[in-house]
Write a protein that holds these residues in place. Structure first.
Motif, PDB file in Angstrom:
ATOM      1  N   MET A 193       0.990  -1.075   0.060  1.00  0.00           N
ATOM      2  CA  MET A 193       0.111   0.104  -0.505  1.00  0.00           C
ATOM      3  C   MET A 193       1.014   1.243   0.258  1.00  0.00           C
ATOM      4  O   MET A 193       0.876   1.754  -0.859  1.00  0.00           O
ATOM      5  CB  MET A 193      -0.686  -0.257   1.500  1.00  0.00           C
ATOM      6  CG  MET A 193      -1.965  -0.414   0.982  1.00  0.00           C
ATOM      7  SD  MET A 193      -3.168   0.030  -0.178  1.00  0.00           S
ATOM      8  CE  MET A 193      -3.308   2.007   0.908  1.00  0.00           C
ATOM      9  N   ASP A 194       2.216   0.984   0.595  1.00  0.00           N
ATOM     10  CA  ASP A 194       2.632   2.327   1.224  1.00  0.00           C
ATOM     11  C   ASP A 194       3.048   2.740  -0.353  1.00  0.00           C
ATOM     12  O   ASP A 194       3.868   4.081  -0.915  1.00  0.00           O
ATOM     13  CB  ASP A 194       3.511   2.631   2.052  1.00  0.00           C
ATOM     14  CG  ASP A 194       3.012   2.536   3.595  1.00  0.00           C
ATOM     15  OD1 ASP A 194       2.223   2.583   3.568  1.00  0.00           O
ATOM     16  OD2 ASP A 194       4.157   1.989   4.472  1.00  0.00           O
ATOM     17  N   GLN A 195       3.479   2.048  -1.003  1.00  0.00           N
ATOM     18  CA  GLN A 195       4.358   2.028  -2.514  1.00  0.00           C
ATOM     19  C   GLN A 195       2.885   1.981  -3.724  1.00  0.00           C
ATOM     20  O   GLN A 195       3.510   2.973  -4.553  1.00  0.00           O
ATOM     21  CB  GLN A 195       5.087   0.751  -3.054  1.00  0.00           C
ATOM     22  CG  GLN A 195       6.551   0.861  -2.149  1.00  0.00           C
ATOM     23  CD  GLN A 195       7.077  -0.550  -1.450  1.00  0.00           C
ATOM     24  OE1 GLN A 195       6.319  -1.097  -2.567  1.00  0.00           O
ATOM     25  NE2 GLN A 195       7.292  -0.327  -0.155  1.00  0.00           N
ATOM     26  N   SER A 196       2.576   1.241  -3.669  1.00  0.00           N
ATOM     27  CA  SER A 196       0.753   2.303  -4.946  1.00  0.00           C
ATOM     28  C   SER A 196      -0.229   2.844  -4.774  1.00  0.00           C
ATOM     29  O   SER A 196      -0.194   3.768  -5.030  1.00  0.00           O
ATOM     30  CB  SER A 196       0.515   0.949  -5.896  1.00  0.00           C
ATOM     31  OG  SER A 196      -0.002  -0.064  -4.041  1.00  0.00           O
ATOM     32  N   LEU A 197       0.003   3.167  -2.770  1.00  0.00           N
ATOM     33  CA  LEU A 197      -1.608   4.121  -3.147  1.00  0.00           C
ATOM     34  C   LEU A 197      -0.756   5.816  -3.054  1.00  0.00           C
ATOM     35  O   LEU A 197       0.488   5.837  -2.375  1.00  0.00           O
ATOM     36  CB  LEU A 197      -2.254   4.397  -1.781  1.00  0.00           C
ATOM     37  CG  LEU A 197      -3.037   5.204  -1.482  1.00  0.00           C
ATOM     38  CD1 LEU A 197      -3.999   5.511  -2.412  1.00  0.00           C
ATOM     39  CD2 LEU A 197      -3.595   4.998   0.008  1.00  0.00           C
ATOM     40  N   CYS A 198      -0.500   6.768  -4.268  1.00  0.00           N
ATOM     41  CA  CYS A 198      -0.747   8.089  -3.675  1.00  0.00           C
ATOM     42  C   CYS A 198      -1.413   9.139  -4.586  1.00  0.00           C
ATOM     43  O   CYS A 198      -1.680   8.564  -5.569  1.00  0.00           O
ATOM     44  CB  CYS A 198       1.440   8.216  -4.080  1.00  0.00           C
ATOM     45  SG  CYS A 198       1.504   7.949  -5.259  1.00  0.00           S
ATOM     46  N   MET A 199      -1.680  10.198  -4.267  1.00  0.00           N
ATOM     47  CA  MET A 199      -2.409  10.743  -4.806  1.00  0.00           C
ATOM     48  C   MET A 199      -1.615  11.239  -6.159  1.00  0.00           C
ATOM     49  O   MET A 199      -0.137  11.412  -6.005  1.00  0.00           O
ATOM     50  CB  MET A 199      -2.479  12.326  -4.475  1.00  0.00           C
ATOM     51  CG  MET A 199      -4.186  11.853  -3.264  1.00  0.00           C
ATOM     52  SD  MET A 199      -5.156  11.069  -3.141  1.00  0.00           S
ATOM     53  CE  MET A 199      -5.160   9.382  -3.131  1.00  0.00           C
ATOM     54  N   ASN A 200      -1.870  11.436  -7.334  1.00  0.00           N
ATOM     55  CA  ASN A 200      -0.902  12.446  -8.511  1.00  0.00           C
ATOM     56  C   ASN A 200      -1.025  13.368  -8.103  1.00  0.00           C
ATOM     57  O   ASN A 200      -0.905  14.450  -7.500  1.00  0.00           O
ATOM     58  CB  ASN A 200      -1.823  12.736  -9.801  1.00  0.00           C
ATOM     59  CG  ASN A 200      -2.138  11.144 -10.372  1.00  0.00           C
ATOM     60  OD1 ASN A 200      -1.236  10.269 -10.229  1.00  0.00           O
ATOM     61  ND2 ASN A 200      -3.070  11.140 -10.820  1.00  0.00           N
ATOM     62  N   GLY A 201       1.092  13.930  -7.971  1.00  0.00           N
ATOM     63  CA  GLY A 201       1.586  14.946  -7.464  1.00  0.00           C
ATOM     64  C   GLY A 201       1.370  15.635  -8.875  1.00  0.00           C
ATOM     65  O   GLY A 201       1.390  15.586  -9.520  1.00  0.00           O
ATOM     66  N   GLY A 202       2.370  16.867  -7.872  1.00  0.00           N
ATOM     67  CA  GLY A 202       3.339  17.983  -9.099  1.00  0.00           C
ATOM     68  C   GLY A 202       1.079  19.083  -9.035  1.00  0.00           C
ATOM     69  O   GLY A 202       0.762  19.214  -8.640  1.00  0.00           O
ATOM     70  N   GLU A 203       1.787  19.671 -10.399  1.00  0.00           N
ATOM     71  CA  GLU A 203       0.401  20.784 -10.951  1.00  0.00           C
ATOM     72  C   GLU A 203      -0.100  20.420 -11.817  1.00  0.00           C
ATOM     73  O   GLU A 203      -0.613  21.475 -12.020  1.00  0.00           O
ATOM     74  CB  GLU A 203       1.180  22.198 -10.956  1.00  0.00           C
ATOM     75  CG  GLU A 203       1.763  22.321  -9.582  1.00  0.00           C
ATOM     76  CD  GLU A 203       0.711  23.259  -8.337  1.00  0.00           C
ATOM     77  OE1 GLU A 203      -0.038  23.466  -9.002  1.00  0.00           O
ATOM     78  OE2 GLU A 203       0.881  22.682  -6.844  1.00  0.00           O
ATOM     79  N   GLY A 204       0.088  19.569 -12.654  1.00  0.00           N
ATOM     80  CA  GLY A 204      -0.180  19.174 -14.066  1.00  0.00           C
ATOM     81  C   GLY A 204      -1.939  18.598 -14.202  1.00  0.00           C
ATOM     82  O   GLY A 204      -2.993  18.913 -12.840  1.00  0.00           O
ATOM     83  N   ARG A 205      -2.057  18.906 -15.048  1.00  0.00           N
ATOM     84  CA  ARG A 205      -3.757  18.497 -15.448  1.00  0.00           C
ATOM     85  C   ARG A 205      -3.825  17.542 -14.947  1.00  0.00           C
ATOM     86  O   ARG A 205      -5.367  16.912 -13.956  1.00  0.00           O
ATOM     87  CB  ARG A 205      -3.805  17.912 -16.954  1.00  0.00           C
ATOM     88  CG  ARG A 205      -4.852  19.228 -17.857  1.00  0.00           C
ATOM     89  CD  ARG A 205      -4.644  19.528 -19.167  1.00  0.00           C
ATOM     90  NE  ARG A 205      -3.889  17.858 -19.976  1.00  0.00           N
ATOM     91  CZ  ARG A 205      -5.345  17.700 -20.372  1.00  0.00           C
ATOM     92  NH1 ARG A 205      -6.685  17.626 -20.576  1.00  0.00           N
ATOM     93  NH2 ARG A 205      -5.040  16.090 -20.920  1.00  0.00           N
ATOM     94  N   ALA A 206      -3.323  16.691 -14.856  1.00  0.00           N
ATOM     95  CA  ALA A 206      -4.186  14.866 -14.222  1.00  0.00           C
ATOM     96  C   ALA A 206      -3.651  14.845 -12.560  1.00  0.00           C
ATOM     97  O   ALA A 206      -3.781  14.420 -12.114  1.00  0.00           O
ATOM     98  CB  ALA A 206      -3.992  13.945 -14.344  1.00  0.00           C
ATOM     99  N   SER A 207      -2.847  16.596 -11.606  1.00  0.00           N
ATOM    100  CA  SER A 207      -2.730  16.046 -10.713  1.00  0.00           C
ATOM    101  C   SER A 207      -3.671  16.579  -9.643  1.00  0.00           C
ATOM    102  O   SER A 207      -5.265  17.324 -10.150  1.00  0.00           O
ATOM    103  CB  SER A 207      -1.542  17.641  -9.924  1.00  0.00           C
ATOM    104  OG  SER A 207      -1.817  18.052 -10.156  1.00  0.00           O
ATOM    105  N   TYR A 208      -3.713  15.695  -7.920  1.00  0.00           N
ATOM    106  CA  TYR A 208      -4.369  15.969  -7.119  1.00  0.00           C
ATOM    107  C   TYR A 208      -4.360  17.759  -7.515  1.00  0.00           C
ATOM    108  O   TYR A 208      -5.944  17.767  -6.671  1.00  0.00           O
ATOM    109  CB  TYR A 208      -4.036  15.242  -5.986  1.00  0.00           C
ATOM    110  CG  TYR A 208      -4.848  14.922  -5.075  1.00  0.00           C
ATOM    111  CD1 TYR A 208      -5.710  14.513  -4.601  1.00  0.00           C
ATOM    112  CD2 TYR A 208      -5.285  16.319  -3.872  1.00  0.00           C
ATOM    113  CE1 TYR A 208      -7.276  14.742  -3.531  1.00  0.00           C
ATOM    114  CE2 TYR A 208      -5.906  16.035  -3.275  1.00  0.00           C
ATOM    115  CZ  TYR A 208      -7.141  15.690  -2.752  1.00  0.00           C
ATOM    116  OH  TYR A 208      -8.076  15.603  -1.731  1.00  0.00           O
ATOM    117  N   ALA A 209      -3.168  18.059  -7.402  1.00  0.00           N
ATOM    118  CA  ALA A 209      -3.704  20.063  -6.644  1.00  0.00           C
ATOM    119  C   ALA A 209      -4.697  20.223  -7.571  1.00  0.00           C
ATOM    120  O   ALA A 209      -5.513  21.443  -7.523  1.00  0.00           O
ATOM    121  CB  ALA A 209      -2.031  20.552  -7.158  1.00  0.00           C
ATOM    122  N   GLN A 210      -4.790  19.871  -9.085  1.00  0.00           N
ATOM    123  CA  GLN A 210      -5.782  20.312  -9.867  1.00  0.00           C
ATOM    124  C   GLN A 210      -7.387  19.272  -9.653  1.00  0.00           C
ATOM    125  O   GLN A 210      -8.520  20.511 -11.115  1.00  0.00           O
ATOM    126  CB  GLN A 210      -5.374  20.932 -11.185  1.00  0.00           C
ATOM    127  CG  GLN A 210      -3.774  21.524 -11.415  1.00  0.00           C
ATOM    128  CD  GLN A 210      -4.280  22.536 -11.890  1.00  0.00           C
ATOM    129  OE1 GLN A 210      -4.856  22.956 -12.166  1.00  0.00           O
ATOM    130  NE2 GLN A 210      -2.730  23.841 -11.591  1.00  0.00           N
TER     131      GLN A 210
END
Ligand SMILES: C[S@@+](CC[C@H](N)C(=O)[O-])C[C@H]1O[C@@H](n2cnc3c(N)ncnc32)[C@H](O)[C@@H]1O
Length: 373
Positions: A1-18
């Motif tokens: 889990m620690d390795q496969s679960l993460c929200m999409n990083g950065g600021e790009g179109r598919a990122s969690y931030a956006q």
């Protein structure tokens, strides 16, 4: 889990931030409860240094939104009470693979904004990252006053272990999560894991909080009282599973890969959440409520196609890392295009909504002490 679960990083179109408008709306709806919990905490004691943690902060702007609200609430309360401003020590927690770099880079502009908004009139604020798995201890004994977590504790520590029959065939065939026709044994395996995870979570947090410390969390749940019509799904993930199933029919995804894929989260009923808190026994519940937010957080402005796109982008930002591990990066664009159109079609007929559960609790030790004194 620690390795496969993460929200999409950065600021790009598919990122969690956006693509975290749903989570932002959930946080906004939870603000009155947050203010209430902080007011009660501050009225119980006036620590010179308030120590707080946000668990499952991810890497988008929502983590800083929480900090801003939390500092503003404390500031308003302490002004009313004519107290000097406290120092803040804030820990931002998420799994090791989270894009902490992106988050940490936004802290200087956050400090700058605070200074602009408040002039010099707020206490020193020290923000630190605390990577680690919240299904276990993260902080020393009795070191925090307040713990917050938004849209994170529905994620499980793993996929339930027993999702294959005694003959080795997949029990949740054709689905990626609990669907309307999922066998009872699959549901029970998820519920059992939820109870075990949440027991560890609650126990760990009660050990980390000071006496009388508070915690507030929101999570996606499910409303078991609703009678679904034949063409309704029980959750948005069922629609995503149906989209993957369509791609199996088209020969784009192998059937075994779909049968092997089960998502590591569980959407509990309010009763299941209450039950585990009461059974674990460390906390008194001070507030418990439910509310709904549409799958597109009203971002689509009524345009069905846009609504589908927003809803699909939200799910992509949170699940792409896991789905890529199962199905490969090359099918992701096709999957989420098909999914957006499936969601639009569904929303033509039904209201697609997340059912959310908000819980505020107080570390029980203080009540026990007060009763015995
Ligand atoms: C949907 S995001 C919510 C982010 C943010 N709180 C918000 O409301 O926008 C859920 C976050 O929980 C984190 N998470 C899930 N399980 C976790 C665990 N066991 N320990 C720490 N973080 C976890 C995920 O990595 C993810 O960043």
């Amino acid at each position: 889990m620690d390795q496969s679960l993460c929200m999409n990083g950065g600021e790009g179109r598919a990122s969690y931030a956006q693509n975290s408008f749903v989570q932002k709306q959930v946080m906004s709806r939870a603000m009155p409860a947050l203010q209430e919990a902080l007011r009660e905490l501050y009225l119980d004691s006036f620590p010179e240094c308030l120590k707080l943690a946000d668990l499952g902060c991810s890497s988008g702007p929502n983590a800083l939104l929480f900090l801003r609200e939390m500092i503003a609430s404390i500031d308003a309360i302490r002004k009313k009470l004519n107290k000097t401003e406290p120092t803040f020590q804030i820990f931002l927690n998420d799994l090791f693979d989270n894009d902490f770099n992106n988050l940490i880079r936004s802290i200087p502009s956050f400090y700058e904004e605070l200074r602009r908004e408040k002039g010099g009139d707020f206490g020193p604020c020290f923000i630190a990252a605390m990577p680690g798995n919240f299904y276990g201890r993260l902080f020393p004994d009795h070191s925090l006053h307040f713990i917050h977590s938004s849209y994170s504790v529905h994620w499980r520590s793993q996929v339930p272990a027993n999702l294959v029959s005694e003959f080795g065939s997949p029990l949740n065939k054709g689905h990626i999560y609990l669907a309307r026709i999922t066998p009872k044994s699959v549901y029970e395996a998820y519920l059992d894991l939820f109870n075990r995870d949440m027991t560890v979570f609650l126990k760990s947090r009660s050990e980390e909080l000071v006496l009388g410390g508070r915690m507030m969390f929101t999570m996606i749940g499910r409303d078991a009282s609703v009678n679904l019509s034949q063409d309704q799904v029980s959750n948005i993930w069922e629609l995503l599973g149906m989209t993957i199933s369509d791609m199996v029919q088209e020969g784009i995804i192998e059937e075994e890969k779909l049968d092997d894929c089960n998502m590591p989260f569980y959407l509990p009923t309010p009763e299941e959440v209450r039950y585990v808190i009461q059974k674990e026994g460390s906390f008194d519940i001070t507030r418990f409520e439910t509310f709904k937010v549409t799958w597109d957080a009203e971002m689509g402005d009524g345009d069905l196609q846009m609504r589908g796109k927003y809803a699909a982008a939200t799910l992509r930002a949170v699940s792409e890392s896991i789905l890529t591990t199962h199905f490969g990066e090359e099918v992701m664009d096709g999957l989420f295009e098909r999914f957006a159109s499936k969601v639009s079609q569904y929303m033509k007929l039904h209201k697609g909504e997340y059912f959310n559960i908000l819980v505020s609790v107080k570390n029980r030790w203080i009540s026990t002490l007060m009763q015995s004194s």
